[in-house]
Design a protein around this motif. Structure first.
Motif, mmCIF file in Angstrom:
data_model
loop_
_atom_site.group_PDB
_atom_site.id
_atom_site.type_symbol
_atom_site.label_atom_id
_atom_site.label_comp_id
_atom_site.label_asym_id
_atom_site.label_seq_id
_atom_site.Cartn_x
_atom_site.Cartn_y
_atom_site.Cartn_z
ATOM 1 N N ASP A 118 0.823 -1.197 0.000
ATOM 2 C CA ASP A 118 0.000 0.000 0.000
ATOM 3 C C ASP A 118 0.866 1.260 0.000
ATOM 4 O O ASP A 118 1.960 1.282 0.536
ATOM 5 N N GLN A 119 0.341 2.306 -0.662
ATOM 6 C CA GLN A 119 0.986 3.624 -0.748
ATOM 7 C C GLN A 119 2.419 3.513 -1.273
ATOM 8 O O GLN A 119 3.353 4.072 -0.715
ATOM 9 N N GLU A 120 2.572 2.791 -2.371
ATOM 10 C CA GLU A 120 3.884 2.614 -2.973
ATOM 11 C C GLU A 120 3.935 3.184 -4.387
ATOM 12 O O GLU A 120 4.839 2.864 -5.150
ATOM 13 N N ASN A 121 2.947 4.006 -4.764
ATOM 14 C CA ASN A 121 2.895 4.612 -6.102
ATOM 15 C C ASN A 121 2.870 3.570 -7.212
ATOM 16 O O ASN A 121 3.429 3.779 -8.290
ATOM 17 N N ILE A 122 2.234 2.439 -6.947
ATOM 18 C CA ILE A 122 2.120 1.377 -7.937
ATOM 19 C C ILE A 122 1.061 1.748 -8.972
ATOM 20 O O ILE A 122 -0.057 2.110 -8.621
ATOM 21 N N CYS A 123 1.406 1.670 -10.234
ATOM 22 C CA CYS A 123 0.482 2.015 -11.318
ATOM 23 C C CYS A 123 -0.235 0.796 -11.882
ATOM 24 O O CYS A 123 -1.320 0.922 -12.450
ATOM 25 N N ALA A 124 0.376 -0.378 -11.771
ATOM 26 C CA ALA A 124 -0.217 -1.587 -12.336
ATOM 27 C C ALA A 124 0.359 -2.803 -11.634
ATOM 28 O O ALA A 124 1.497 -2.779 -11.168
#
Length: 213
Positions: A13-19
């Protein structure tokens, strides 16, 4: 493509993951936290065949899709995304708890009845109990051992869905705590490196200093 060690809980969570990309060897994961990222599509989750809890809250998801491979999924949090129309056929029938709060699809006519009719084991929708749920009597007193194990294994994540607790009130506090811990660890590591560098410089100074006559 990446490979991660098997562990019952995976927090991203809250790791700037886009996909969600192709992952391998994650059959042991039962709880997956992907809230507060920038994910736009639900995809590539078939590598989590034993997933029981999935949080995708606070992303940029526009539609519910690609969840059918998750045949053991009990808890699904898709709150505060961008889902305008809900296709209940895309939801796993194994779901006990579902949260779609903050999506436009919750304004559809007959929304709760539609979802409850499509999910025979659903006990809670958007933080509110489903009256007459098929497992309601079992949950109140005569639940099976497998159901007890499910509830125990999801005891920590299920707190997000209790009616008296706002998920997005407590989440920033939790994430802030994690951020402070990371900063403390980074500062400690930085100080350790500075001390090592100072020692190295002292040793170099001794080695380079002229020998006494």
């Amino acid at each position: 493509s990446m490979e991660l060690p098997s562990h019952p809980t995976l927090r991203l969570d809250q790791e700037n993951i886009c996909a969600v990309r192709r992952l391998q060897n994650l059959q042991g994961i039962q709880r997956l936290h992907l809230q507060q990222n920038e994910i736009e599509r639900i995809e590539n989750l078939s590598c989590f065949p034993n997933l029981r809890f999935l949080s995708l809250a606070g992303n940029r998801i526009h539609r519910v899709e690609n969840l059918q491979p998750l045949q053991h999924l009990c808890v699904l949090d898709l709150s505060h995304n961008r889902i305008q129309t809900l296709d209940t056929a895309e939801l796993p029938r194994s779901l006990h708890r579902l949260d779609l709060t903050g999506n436009e699809c919750t304004q559809q006519h007959g929304y709760r009845e539609l979802v409850a009719g499509a999910l025979p084991h659903l006990l809670q929708l958007d933080g509110q109990p489903i009256p007459g749920g098929t497992d309601e009597e079992e949950e109140e007193g005569s639940s099976s051992s497998s159901e007890d194990e499910d509830q125990e294994s999801l005891s920590e994540p299920s707190n997000f869905f209790t009616a008296g607790k706002d998920f997005f009130v407590d989440l920033p506090r939790e994430l802030a705590g994690r951020s402070q811990q990371r900063r403390r660890e980074a500062l400690k590591e930085h100080q350790t490196r500075l001390e090592e560098l100072e020692k190295l410089q002292e040793h170099q100074a001794l080695l380079l200093s002229p020998a006494p006559l």
